[in-house]
Design an enzyme around this catalytic site. Structure first.
Site, mmCIF file in Angstrom:
data_model
loop_
_atom_site.group_PDB
_atom_site.id
_atom_site.type_symbol
_atom_site.label_atom_id
_atom_site.label_comp_id
_atom_site.label_asym_id
_atom_site.label_seq_id
_atom_site.Cartn_x
_atom_site.Cartn_y
_atom_site.Cartn_z
ATOM 1 N N CYS A 1 63.071 -30.515 61.975
ATOM 2 C CA CYS A 1 62.846 -29.897 63.484
ATOM 3 C C CYS A 1 61.704 -28.789 63.369
ATOM 4 O O CYS A 1 61.909 -27.613 62.778
ATOM 5 C CB CYS A 1 64.070 -29.655 63.992
ATOM 6 S SG CYS A 1 63.922 -28.727 65.599
ATOM 7 N N CYS B 1 56.430 -31.862 67.061
ATOM 8 C CA CYS B 1 57.986 -32.085 67.244
ATOM 9 C C CYS B 1 58.350 -33.421 66.575
ATOM 10 O O CYS B 1 57.729 -34.338 66.832
ATOM 11 C CB CYS B 1 58.143 -32.163 68.564
ATOM 12 S SG CYS B 1 59.897 -32.751 68.944
#
Ligand code: DGL
Length: 241
Positions: free
Chosen positions: A71, A180
């Protein structure tokens, strides 16, 4: 038996897990998609450190010596703090692939990421380190896009992509960085809007770095080990694994 912990705020990190499995077929992986706390982008750094510390401690109890933060938001906002809090763990994070755009000598790059990642110090550092004089870089905070992907809201995703990207001249953009991990799951839709641009993400680099760390720290599993993957959406404490 060695085991590698991988986590994200939901399904985004599965794009990293896929690369890890390709690169390291004999390794065992424990993946945690933290749906309960999704999205990470709207949490304070303090809260995010508390959430990710719980995950790290869970992985530690399950025998993981390497933890992959799949992440960008969690990596850019709290990986350094996690490294000093848990010095015995080898952390490998995911950051927007600004270095790849630099290495490929891209001329006009859009960096798509959550607003929290875009505003992070880590992204500023990467830009200072890897921006060449002639390269134009546009930072594009993509509000709510990860949430839509997490929920599988296809129509909303399509509308949001147009809203975010229609303002750019297609022929001028030669590269788009997916900052992302959720966005890697909609790579095809983004490529369709920019057919000529290179779509870059950091997943291959993460897998290579994990391979390197395994070797460096002698954490190799035997070649005959058939890699096991366990995917969790809650931090269950039982003795089954
Ligand atoms: N996959 C996460 C990232 O790479 C999603 C962000 C979020 O949960 O807000 O940034």
């Amino acid at each position: 038996m060695n085991r590698i912990g991988v986590f994200d705020s939901g399904i985004g990190g599965l794009s990293i897990l896929e690369e890890l499995q390709k690169e390291l077929p004999n390794q065992n992986f424990l993946y945690y998609g933290d749906k309960k706390n999704h999205p990470y982008g709207n949490k304070t750094e303090e809260k995010l450190l508390q959430i990710t510390s719980e995950i790290v401690e869970f992985f530690q109890r399950k025998g993981c010596k390497i933890i992959v933060i799949a992440c960008n938001t969690a990596t850019t906002r709290c990986m350094k703090k996690l490294q000093s809090k848990y010095p015995d763990i080898i952390f490998i994070g995911t950051v927007p692939a600004i270095k790849i755009a630099y290495d490929k000598k891209c001329q006009h790059t859009i960096i798509m990421a959550t607003p929290a990642t875009i505003q992070s110090e880590r992204v500023k550092e990467l830009l200072d380190q890897y921006k060449n004089q002639s390269q134009k870089i546009e930072l594009l905070p993509c509000k709510n896009l990860a949430e839509m992907i997490e929920k599988g809201e296809e129509q909303e995703i399509e509308q949001n992509l147009h809203h975010l990207l229609d303002k750019y001249k297609k022929e001028k953009i030669d590269s788009i960085v997916l900052g992302c991990t959720h966005y890697s799951l909609i790579k095809k839709q983004i490529q369709r809007l920019f057919p000529k641009a290179m779509i870059l993400d950091g997943s291959k680099g993460v897998a290579k770095e994990v391979k390197h760390q395994i070797k460096l720290n002698h954490l190799n599993n035997h070649k005959s080990n058939k890699g096991e993957v366990i995917i969790l959406d809650s931090l269950i404490e039982n003795d089954e694994f």
